[in-house]
Motif scaffolding. Structure first.
Motif, PDB file in Angstrom:
ATOM      1  N   PRO B 146      18.292 -12.668 -32.446  1.00  0.00           N
ATOM      2  CA  PRO B 146      17.854 -12.563 -31.055  1.00  0.00           C
ATOM      3  C   PRO B 146      18.679 -11.605 -30.198  1.00  0.00           C
ATOM      4  O   PRO B 146      18.226 -11.163 -29.149  1.00  0.00           O
ATOM      5  N   GLU B 147      19.892 -11.285 -30.633  1.00  0.00           N
ATOM      6  CA  GLU B 147      20.727 -10.357 -29.848  1.00  0.00           C
ATOM      7  C   GLU B 147      20.229  -8.918 -29.924  1.00  0.00           C
ATOM      8  O   GLU B 147      20.563  -8.106 -29.060  1.00  0.00           O
ATOM      9  N   VAL B 172      14.011 -16.547 -37.436  1.00  0.00           N
ATOM     10  CA  VAL B 172      13.221 -16.202 -36.256  1.00  0.00           C
ATOM     11  C   VAL B 172      12.867 -14.707 -36.203  1.00  0.00           C
ATOM     12  O   VAL B 172      12.372 -14.220 -35.177  1.00  0.00           O
ATOM     13  N   TYR B 175       9.659 -13.507 -34.579  1.00  0.00           N
ATOM     14  CA  TYR B 175       9.458 -13.646 -33.136  1.00  0.00           C
ATOM     15  C   TYR B 175      10.252 -12.633 -32.313  1.00  0.00           C
ATOM     16  O   TYR B 175      10.228 -12.668 -31.095  1.00  0.00           O
ATOM     17  N   PHE B 176      11.004 -11.761 -32.983  1.00  0.00           N
ATOM     18  CA  PHE B 176      11.815 -10.777 -32.264  1.00  0.00           C
ATOM     19  C   PHE B 176      11.572  -9.373 -32.836  1.00  0.00           C
ATOM     20  O   PHE B 176      11.247  -9.236 -34.008  1.00  0.00           O
ATOM     21  N   ASP B 177      11.753  -8.372 -31.996  1.00  0.00           N
ATOM     22  CA  ASP B 177      11.646  -6.982 -32.463  1.00  0.00           C
ATOM     23  C   ASP B 177      12.988  -6.575 -33.047  1.00  0.00           C
ATOM     24  O   ASP B 177      13.777  -5.890 -32.381  1.00  0.00           O
TER      25      ASP B 177
END
Lengths: 223, 223
Positions: B146-147, B172, B175-177
């Motif tokens: 997520p960072e 995850v 759900y993140f680019d």
């Protein structure tokens, strides 16, 4: 990519940061410029949140952004490209925070006569930036859902000095063990007056509530 | 909750941190103790990753953990409860990093004669801890999905000084680019020799590969 102004910030020579910060705040009040100091961990979504907020407010007030970063200028370029507003990059040369003297060096490079709101995006760090008053009117911070709801327990000073906490990346709440009520409780242990805004910078959800609050702040400051 | 020992760390009096760190490393070599310095942003999953790793290794080698935190002892308690190993908490009193002298204060509170591996969980911060050699045999860091994959561009020193980068929260990724290949490329721009281990501390996926590497390191060090 658009070119943005990059300013190499020198370590402040003022020993008394608190006094310098108070002086800066008074000058900003006289000039009718509101300064928001925005802090967070690396990767919590400061720049994306800023882009959303600016696009909601830029037709109502005049905004400029100062992006503090150790080395790169990716954030200032992103802000400029996505919003069209004045954006400058402050290089801290490895420094882990900004103080009032460093903030002033950045402000000296902005056309303050044409600006109502300056947002200072501080270095991504939950420790050191909390220790230095930048001269801002308010301190805000972003905590993102993947970081966990226990962060106010671990970084007490940061949450104590912030008037506003945005809880970002609410779209991924289903995939993380993040208890929003518990997080609010921990935040209010550190600062009972803190305003808490859940937002999703990616989709824009909730950012309008924060933007409305910020607009009210700027208008009150300029009275 | 289990009680854990909490040590209030004082600011180091050694002016020459690099020399002190080298001295500490030599002493650890003589005593056959391997010290790993683990760094990351707040909330990247250091403690959860450590719990997984320790549970994979604790029957093979003797492990102790030093948790550095500004104020709380939640991490040391979590480690002790989840693994049963010796875990102490270092309170840095607001300090944003650990240096070799502070690390030594922590080590003095461990039974080093009965330990093969000490993991130092540094303060959650991508800036300041990178500037201080703790005397560890290796520096490792955790970057969580997520960072964002651009962190090696923004925190160059941290990625330059780390021998190992764990990319955590791979569950995850959808759900993140986050571009894993691009992230590896950025990491290797900073340190071409860095080992990169994608892991998911929550499910345990990939942690065995890191644990295997760490076991090899400890055995080589003790020869």
């Amino acid at each position: 990519m658009d070119e943005v102004k990059v300013i190499e910030i020198k370590k402040s020579i003022f020993a008394e940061n608190d006094k310098d910060a108070d002086d800066l705040r008074k000058e900003l009040k006289t000039r009718g410029v509101y300064l928001l100091n925005l802090m967070s961990s690396p990767g919590s979504g400061k720049t994306t949140t800023l882009v959303r907020t600016i696009n909601l407010l830029k037709d109502k007030i005049r905004i400029a952004v100062m992006e503090a970063d150790i080395d790169s200028d990716v954030d200032a370029v992103k802000i400029k490209e996505a919003t069209g507003i004045k954006s400058i990059q402050l290089h801290t040369g490895g420094m882990c925070h900004l103080d009032a003297g460093m903030t002033r060096q950045g402000l000296d490079n902005l056309p303050l006569g044409d600006v109502d709101l300056v947002v200072l995006e501080n270095v991504g760090n939950l420790v050191c930036p909390a220790e230095f008053d930048t001269g801002s009117c308010r301190n805000a911070m972003i905590l993102s859902v993947p970081e966990g709801d226990d962060k106010p327990l671990k970084y007490p000073l940061m949450f104590s000095v912030c008037d506003v906490v945005l809880i970002n990346k609410t779209d991924v709440l289903p995939y993380f063990d993040f208890d929003m009520d518990k997080c609010r409780e921990y935040i209010h242990m550190r600062n009972p007056e803190a305003k808490v805004f859940p937002v999703c910078a990616k989709t824009g959800e909730g950012v309008d509530v924060f933007a409305e609050w910020l607009l009210g702040e700027v208008r009150t400051w300029k009275k």
